[in-house]
Design a protein around this motif. Sequence first.
Motif, PDB file in Angstrom:
ATOM      1  N   SER A  38       5.896  -6.527   4.429  1.00  0.00           N
ATOM      2  CA  SER A  38       6.973  -7.340   5.300  1.00  0.00           C
ATOM      3  C   SER A  38       6.738  -8.603   6.020  1.00  0.00           C
ATOM      4  O   SER A  38       5.692  -8.533   7.059  1.00  0.00           O
ATOM      5  CB  SER A  38       7.700  -6.405   6.192  1.00  0.00           C
ATOM      6  OG  SER A  38       8.700  -7.104   7.079  1.00  0.00           O
ATOM      7  N   PRO A  39       6.862  -9.581   5.444  1.00  0.00           N
ATOM      8  CA  PRO A  39       6.140 -10.949   6.104  1.00  0.00           C
ATOM      9  C   PRO A  39       6.555 -11.036   7.548  1.00  0.00           C
ATOM     10  O   PRO A  39       5.740 -11.518   8.583  1.00  0.00           O
ATOM     11  CB  PRO A  39       6.786 -11.861   5.247  1.00  0.00           C
ATOM     12  CG  PRO A  39       6.931 -11.607   3.993  1.00  0.00           C
ATOM     13  CD  PRO A  39       7.496  -9.984   4.212  1.00  0.00           C
ATOM     14  N   LEU A  40       7.631 -10.694   7.890  1.00  0.00           N
ATOM     15  CA  LEU A  40       8.099 -10.617   9.353  1.00  0.00           C
ATOM     16  C   LEU A  40       7.746  -9.731  10.014  1.00  0.00           C
ATOM     17  O   LEU A  40       6.973 -10.116  11.334  1.00  0.00           O
ATOM     18  CB  LEU A  40       9.629 -10.247   9.555  1.00  0.00           C
ATOM     19  CG  LEU A  40      10.533 -10.451  10.845  1.00  0.00           C
ATOM     20  CD1 LEU A  40      10.295 -11.609  11.524  1.00  0.00           C
ATOM     21  CD2 LEU A  40      11.867 -10.059  10.910  1.00  0.00           C
ATOM     22  N   LEU A  41       7.460  -8.391   9.791  1.00  0.00           N
ATOM     23  CA  LEU A  41       6.803  -7.596  10.643  1.00  0.00           C
ATOM     24  C   LEU A  41       5.154  -8.013  10.650  1.00  0.00           C
ATOM     25  O   LEU A  41       4.620  -7.644  11.629  1.00  0.00           O
ATOM     26  CB  LEU A  41       6.840  -6.035   9.841  1.00  0.00           C
ATOM     27  CG  LEU A  41       8.169  -5.548  10.102  1.00  0.00           C
ATOM     28  CD1 LEU A  41       8.074  -4.021   9.338  1.00  0.00           C
ATOM     29  CD2 LEU A  41       8.395  -5.292  11.703  1.00  0.00           C
ATOM     30  N   LEU A  42       4.489  -8.613   9.721  1.00  0.00           N
ATOM     31  CA  LEU A  42       3.138  -8.815   9.776  1.00  0.00           C
ATOM     32  C   LEU A  42       3.147 -10.093  10.863  1.00  0.00           C
ATOM     33  O   LEU A  42       2.060  -9.840  11.481  1.00  0.00           O
ATOM     34  CB  LEU A  42       2.675  -9.430   8.365  1.00  0.00           C
ATOM     35  CG  LEU A  42       2.459  -8.332   7.375  1.00  0.00           C
ATOM     36  CD1 LEU A  42       2.258  -9.101   5.905  1.00  0.00           C
ATOM     37  CD2 LEU A  42       1.108  -7.672   7.684  1.00  0.00           C
ATOM     38  N   ARG A  43       3.790 -11.094  10.572  1.00  0.00           N
ATOM     39  CA  ARG A  43       3.772 -12.188  11.864  1.00  0.00           C
ATOM     40  C   ARG A  43       3.966 -11.658  13.131  1.00  0.00           C
ATOM     41  O   ARG A  43       3.471 -11.956  14.123  1.00  0.00           O
ATOM     42  CB  ARG A  43       4.856 -13.145  11.496  1.00  0.00           C
ATOM     43  CG  ARG A  43       4.409 -14.126  10.225  1.00  0.00           C
ATOM     44  CD  ARG A  43       5.422 -15.503  10.067  1.00  0.00           C
ATOM     45  NE  ARG A  43       6.638 -15.088   9.990  1.00  0.00           N
ATOM     46  CZ  ARG A  43       7.262 -14.806   8.901  1.00  0.00           C
ATOM     47  NH1 ARG A  43       6.799 -15.099   7.769  1.00  0.00           N
ATOM     48  NH2 ARG A  43       8.640 -14.478   8.845  1.00  0.00           N
ATOM     49  N   LEU A  44       5.102 -10.634  13.260  1.00  0.00           N
ATOM     50  CA  LEU A  44       5.345 -10.106  14.517  1.00  0.00           C
ATOM     51  C   LEU A  44       4.170  -9.176  14.916  1.00  0.00           C
ATOM     52  O   LEU A  44       3.648  -9.232  16.130  1.00  0.00           O
ATOM     53  CB  LEU A  44       6.656  -9.076  14.417  1.00  0.00           C
ATOM     54  CG  LEU A  44       7.009  -8.403  15.739  1.00  0.00           C
ATOM     55  CD1 LEU A  44       7.261  -9.646  16.739  1.00  0.00           C
ATOM     56  CD2 LEU A  44       8.122  -7.380  15.416  1.00  0.00           C
ATOM     57  N   CYS A  45       3.184  -8.417  14.252  1.00  0.00           N
ATOM     58  CA  CYS A  45       2.315  -7.640  14.526  1.00  0.00           C
ATOM     59  C   CYS A  45       1.103  -8.744  15.030  1.00  0.00           C
ATOM     60  O   CYS A  45       0.518  -8.229  15.978  1.00  0.00           O
ATOM     61  CB  CYS A  45       1.933  -6.822  13.390  1.00  0.00           C
ATOM     62  SG  CYS A  45       0.661  -5.574  13.883  1.00  0.00           S
ATOM     63  N   GLY A 128       0.942  -2.887   5.236  1.00  0.00           N
ATOM     64  CA  GLY A 128       0.035  -2.935   4.452  1.00  0.00           C
ATOM     65  C   GLY A 128      -0.620  -1.445   4.220  1.00  0.00           C
ATOM     66  O   GLY A 128      -1.845  -1.246   3.575  1.00  0.00           O
ATOM     67  N   GLY A 129      -0.275  -0.317   5.042  1.00  0.00           N
ATOM     68  CA  GLY A 129      -0.805   0.935   4.809  1.00  0.00           C
ATOM     69  C   GLY A 129      -0.283   1.305   3.500  1.00  0.00           C
ATOM     70  O   GLY A 129       0.599   1.586   2.965  1.00  0.00           O
ATOM     71  N   ILE A 130      -1.390   2.322   3.078  1.00  0.00           N
ATOM     72  CA  ILE A 130      -1.254   3.195   1.698  1.00  0.00           C
ATOM     73  C   ILE A 130      -1.467   4.495   1.895  1.00  0.00           C
ATOM     74  O   ILE A 130      -2.247   4.812   2.750  1.00  0.00           O
ATOM     75  CB  ILE A 130      -2.031   2.402   0.407  1.00  0.00           C
ATOM     76  CG1 ILE A 130      -3.325   2.263   0.959  1.00  0.00           C
ATOM     77  CG2 ILE A 130      -1.456   1.083   0.010  1.00  0.00           C
ATOM     78  CD1 ILE A 130      -4.319   1.878  -0.331  1.00  0.00           C
ATOM     79  N   PHE A 131      -0.738   5.468   1.286  1.00  0.00           N
ATOM     80  CA  PHE A 131      -1.006   6.860   1.559  1.00  0.00           C
ATOM     81  C   PHE A 131      -1.290   7.582   0.254  1.00  0.00           C
ATOM     82  O   PHE A 131      -0.592   7.165  -0.914  1.00  0.00           O
ATOM     83  CB  PHE A 131       0.489   7.428   2.021  1.00  0.00           C
ATOM     84  CG  PHE A 131       0.748   6.923   3.466  1.00  0.00           C
ATOM     85  CD1 PHE A 131       0.383   7.634   4.718  1.00  0.00           C
ATOM     86  CD2 PHE A 131       1.301   5.411   3.581  1.00  0.00           C
ATOM     87  CE1 PHE A 131       0.627   7.117   5.703  1.00  0.00           C
ATOM     88  CE2 PHE A 131       1.541   5.011   4.921  1.00  0.00           C
ATOM     89  CZ  PHE A 131       1.253   5.791   6.153  1.00  0.00           C
ATOM     90  N   LEU A 132      -1.709   8.722   0.316  1.00  0.00           N
ATOM     91  CA  LEU A 132      -2.038   9.477  -0.792  1.00  0.00           C
ATOM     92  C   LEU A 132      -0.624   9.927  -1.259  1.00  0.00           C
ATOM     93  O   LEU A 132       0.248  10.470  -0.338  1.00  0.00           O
ATOM     94  CB  LEU A 132      -2.947  10.718  -0.513  1.00  0.00           C
ATOM     95  CG  LEU A 132      -4.360  10.513  -0.454  1.00  0.00           C
ATOM     96  CD1 LEU A 132      -5.197  11.742  -0.083  1.00  0.00           C
ATOM     97  CD2 LEU A 132      -4.899   9.983  -1.855  1.00  0.00           C
ATOM     98  N   PRO A 133      -0.282  10.324  -2.494  1.00  0.00           N
ATOM     99  CA  PRO A 133       0.850  11.154  -2.980  1.00  0.00           C
ATOM    100  C   PRO A 133       0.924  12.499  -2.283  1.00  0.00           C
ATOM    101  O   PRO A 133       0.231  13.054  -2.218  1.00  0.00           O
ATOM    102  CB  PRO A 133       0.909  10.927  -4.458  1.00  0.00           C
ATOM    103  CG  PRO A 133       0.016   9.977  -5.095  1.00  0.00           C
ATOM    104  CD  PRO A 133      -0.988   9.811  -3.647  1.00  0.00           C
ATOM    105  N   SER A 134       2.413  12.811  -1.988  1.00  0.00           N
ATOM    106  CA  SER A 134       2.458  14.116  -1.240  1.00  0.00           C
ATOM    107  C   SER A 134       1.749  15.141  -1.940  1.00  0.00           C
ATOM    108  O   SER A 134       1.377  16.200  -1.321  1.00  0.00           O
ATOM    109  CB  SER A 134       4.049  14.232  -0.898  1.00  0.00           C
ATOM    110  OG  SER A 134       4.686  14.378  -2.072  1.00  0.00           O
TER     111      SER A 134
END
Length: 215
Positions: A38-45, A128-134
């Motif tokens: 999300s470009p908006l959330l990235l800029r906000l963060c 940008g977070g990535i997770f293992l499949p459940s």
Amino acid sequence: VASRVQDVATGSKGDEGSQQRWKEEICRILGEIQAPLSPLLLRLCHWVLPKLLSRLFLSVQLHRAQQEMVLQAARKPNVPLVFVCTHQSQLDVLLLSFLLRSQGIGVPRVTVGTRMSPRLRSLLQSLGGIFLPSAMAQMWSDRDEGLPGAVLDAYVQEVLQRQQPLVIFLEEPLGTPRLSGPARHWLLRVIRALQDGAVPDVLLVPVGITYDVAP
């Protein structure tokens, strides 16, 4: 690796309906791993985090000489960067992502633990977070990973081929200082990418994060 996913999905012949179900399952697994940035959330963060850090800490210090070495390494063509990091706080995810982006290295894909609420998980995926499949989150062995393992292999290889920075936390925050199960899964994917020839080389960058008092 795409052929590996196809081999798993078509291990037994099926009709068109079963093939459609396999495609839907692959998309579901990919949705568990990552979400569009999300470009908006990235800029906000990027705007909020320095203010938050200034309230939490007196200062944030970088080793200048090592920082320059990392920036030089990031300029090498066709060699993706994989940051392997110690992990002392859940804040590490946002802190390291912010630092790499502010240094012009790009938005990294950061491996994140699974113990969090669905809303926080969705937020971190957008940053940008990535997770293992459940289905793999509680696995300690790489045997019988099936379709989730094949999809994860393909995903990590695509990240490396696009030269997106990849951040792997080696341990659980506030836990025993040893290689965690999730870190083992992620590192295995990087090794397989090299073995399969998906990328000619990978530059591993060790990162140490320490706090006077861990938040």
